[in-house]
Design an enzyme around this catalytic site. Sequence first.
Site, PDB file in Angstrom:
ATOM      1  N   THR A  62       0.842  -1.183   0.000  1.00 57.32           N
ATOM      2  CA  THR A  62       0.000   0.000   0.000  1.00 57.32           C
ATOM      3  C   THR A  62       0.884   1.242   0.000  1.00 57.32           C
ATOM      4  O   THR A  62       2.094   1.152  -0.268  1.00 57.32           O
ATOM      5  CB  THR A  62      -1.022  -0.078   1.164  1.00 57.32           C
ATOM      6  N   LYS A  66       3.324   1.357  -3.998  1.00 62.28           N
ATOM      7  CA  LYS A  66       2.738   0.576  -5.099  1.00 62.28           C
ATOM      8  C   LYS A  66       3.529   0.694  -6.402  1.00 62.28           C
ATOM      9  O   LYS A  66       3.622  -0.267  -7.155  1.00 62.28           O
ATOM     10  CB  LYS A  66       1.281   0.989  -5.334  1.00 62.28           C
ATOM     11  N   ASP A 102      -6.958  -3.499  -7.282  1.00 61.97           N
ATOM     12  CA  ASP A 102      -7.773  -2.352  -6.831  1.00 61.97           C
ATOM     13  C   ASP A 102      -8.959  -2.096  -7.758  1.00 61.97           C
ATOM     14  O   ASP A 102     -10.085  -1.890  -7.295  1.00 61.97           O
ATOM     15  CB  ASP A 102      -6.907  -1.086  -6.759  1.00 61.97           C
ATOM     16  N   GLY A 129      -4.013  10.573  -8.987  1.00 61.44           N
ATOM     17  CA  GLY A 129      -2.876   9.850  -8.408  1.00 61.44           C
ATOM     18  C   GLY A 129      -3.019   8.356  -8.644  1.00 61.44           C
ATOM     19  O   GLY A 129      -3.759   7.919  -9.530  1.00 61.44           O
ATOM     20  N   ARG A 156      -1.704  16.452 -14.363  1.00 61.46           N
ATOM     21  CA  ARG A 156      -1.763  15.021 -14.009  1.00 61.46           C
ATOM     22  C   ARG A 156      -3.028  14.379 -14.568  1.00 61.46           C
ATOM     23  O   ARG A 156      -3.012  13.233 -15.000  1.00 61.46           O
ATOM     24  CB  ARG A 156      -1.720  14.832 -12.483  1.00 61.46           C
TER      25      ARG A 156
HETATM   26  P1  ATR Z   1      -2.955   8.096  -4.110  1.00 64.73           P
HETATM   27  O1  ATR Z   1      -2.066   6.943  -4.486  1.00 64.73           O
HETATM   28  O2  ATR Z   1      -3.690   7.904  -2.811  1.00 64.73           O
HETATM   29  O3  ATR Z   1      -3.872   8.479  -5.223  1.00 64.73           O
HETATM   30  P2  ATR Z   1      -1.251  10.325  -4.778  1.00 64.73           P
HETATM   31  O4  ATR Z   1      -0.710   9.616  -5.970  1.00 64.73           O
HETATM   32  O5  ATR Z   1      -0.323  11.124  -3.926  1.00 64.73           O
HETATM   33  O6  ATR Z   1      -1.972   9.319  -3.779  1.00 64.73           O
HETATM   34  O7  ATR Z   1      -2.453  11.273  -5.281  1.00 64.73           O
HETATM   35  C1  ATR Z   1      -3.158  12.078  -4.409  1.00 64.73           C
HETATM   36  C2  ATR Z   1      -4.309  12.733  -5.177  1.00 64.73           C
HETATM   37  O8  ATR Z   1      -5.075  13.554  -4.272  1.00 64.73           O
HETATM   38  C3  ATR Z   1      -3.869  13.670  -6.289  1.00 64.73           C
HETATM   39  O9  ATR Z   1      -4.843  13.645  -7.305  1.00 64.73           O
HETATM   40  C4  ATR Z   1      -3.846  15.024  -5.572  1.00 64.73           C
HETATM   41  O10 ATR Z   1      -3.934  16.144  -6.412  1.00 64.73           O
HETATM   42  P3  ATR Z   1      -2.600  16.799  -7.058  1.00 64.73           P
HETATM   43  O11 ATR Z   1      -2.218  15.920  -8.202  1.00 64.73           O
HETATM   44  O12 ATR Z   1      -3.024  18.150  -7.463  1.00 64.73           O
HETATM   45  O13 ATR Z   1      -1.577  16.798  -5.951  1.00 64.73           O
HETATM   46  C5  ATR Z   1      -5.081  14.897  -4.744  1.00 64.73           C
HETATM   47  N1  ATR Z   1      -5.119  15.801  -3.583  1.00 64.73           N
HETATM   48  C6  ATR Z   1      -4.377  15.714  -2.455  1.00 64.73           C
HETATM   49  N2  ATR Z   1      -4.733  16.697  -1.587  1.00 64.73           N
HETATM   50  C7  ATR Z   1      -5.752  17.402  -2.182  1.00 64.73           C
HETATM   51  C8  ATR Z   1      -6.554  18.517  -1.811  1.00 64.73           C
HETATM   52  N3  ATR Z   1      -6.390  19.117  -0.601  1.00 64.73           N
HETATM   53  N4  ATR Z   1      -7.498  18.952  -2.668  1.00 64.73           N
HETATM   54  C9  ATR Z   1      -7.679  18.353  -3.868  1.00 64.73           C
HETATM   55  N5  ATR Z   1      -6.940  17.298  -4.287  1.00 64.73           N
HETATM   56  C10 ATR Z   1      -5.997  16.831  -3.459  1.00 64.73           C
END
Ligand code: ATR
Length: 279
Positions: A62, A66, A102, A129, A156
């Site tokens: 996790t 990953k 997933d 993400g 992204r």
């Molecule tokens: P995961 O594997 O859990 O998806 P990640 O790859 O770090 O973790 O992705 C986190 C996601 O949450 C991303 O889409 C991120 O947006 P950014 O690409 O702009 O960073 C989003 N995210 C995190 N905090 C956020 C917030 N406060 N508001 C909106 N989107 C958020």
Amino acid sequence: MHSRYAVFGQPIAHSLSPRIHTLFAAQFGIALDYRAIEAGREDFVQVLDAFARNGGRGANVTLPLKEDAAALCAECSERARRCGSVNTLLRVGDMWHGDSTDGAGLLRDLREHHDFDPRDQRILLLGAGGAARAAAFAFIDAGAAELVIANRTFERADTLAAAIDAPSRVAARAWTELSIGDGFDLVVNATAAGHAGAAFDLPCDRLASRTFCYDLSYGKAASPFLDWARATGASHVSDGLGMLVEQAAESFAIWHGRRPDTAPVHAELRAQLVAASKK
Ligand code: ATR
């Protein structure tokens, strides 16, 4: 010696996976040794090597590991390769085989427990993400009519939409340019925003009441999005506890060749979450 299994991640202490897999194993009378093992990106390879030397046969992976897991596998399933992410490792000889359960877990929860089939549906995915990536491929493979991917960082979302390579069905949007009111069948929160606990905010005053809102996380992390969805008019909302149990069942089937009954396990975890929320 029992075959050894584990979940790796950081933080990992509160992982529900050991409990889930122990309950699954009990359904088949399998004596299982499944632990939660803390590992960060710096020491994951060494910790996983030590686990394999000590009889490790399979592992879940996790956050934040990953993508690292995908990189160290000798072989990956097609679905894991496309997502660039591995959540399930199987020891084959002296190598690791990687898979990603997933997306399949998400689809199974939607279809079996929420009577929602993505085929021909209009879906809005928030986030781009790792979690969003698995969901996006799963929705397109399942025949969604339209998938809009919106992310705080637009680039992204754009990269993910391009990777899916189905331009007639997939589009990327900037968060601030979203127009949700025109009626999605499903809105999925795959952002990590809820983990910070802040209120959720999207440019939408009113959701169509048929819009189903689903958060991939569960417990407190899912509350900001689900509270927003209820306040904005969604009549059907759900957290991702069912997806967690279903992706675990997929992993279990890969390791043990048998599919467990997820319903009693889901019910036990739900009762625990409800009890914890009242404390
Ligand atoms: P995961 O594997 O859990 O998806 P990640 O790859 O770090 O973790 O992705 C986190 C996601 O949450 C991303 O889409 C991120 O947006 P950014 O690409 O702009 O960073 C989003 N995210 C995190 N905090 C956020 C917030 N406060 N508001 C909106 N989107 C958020």
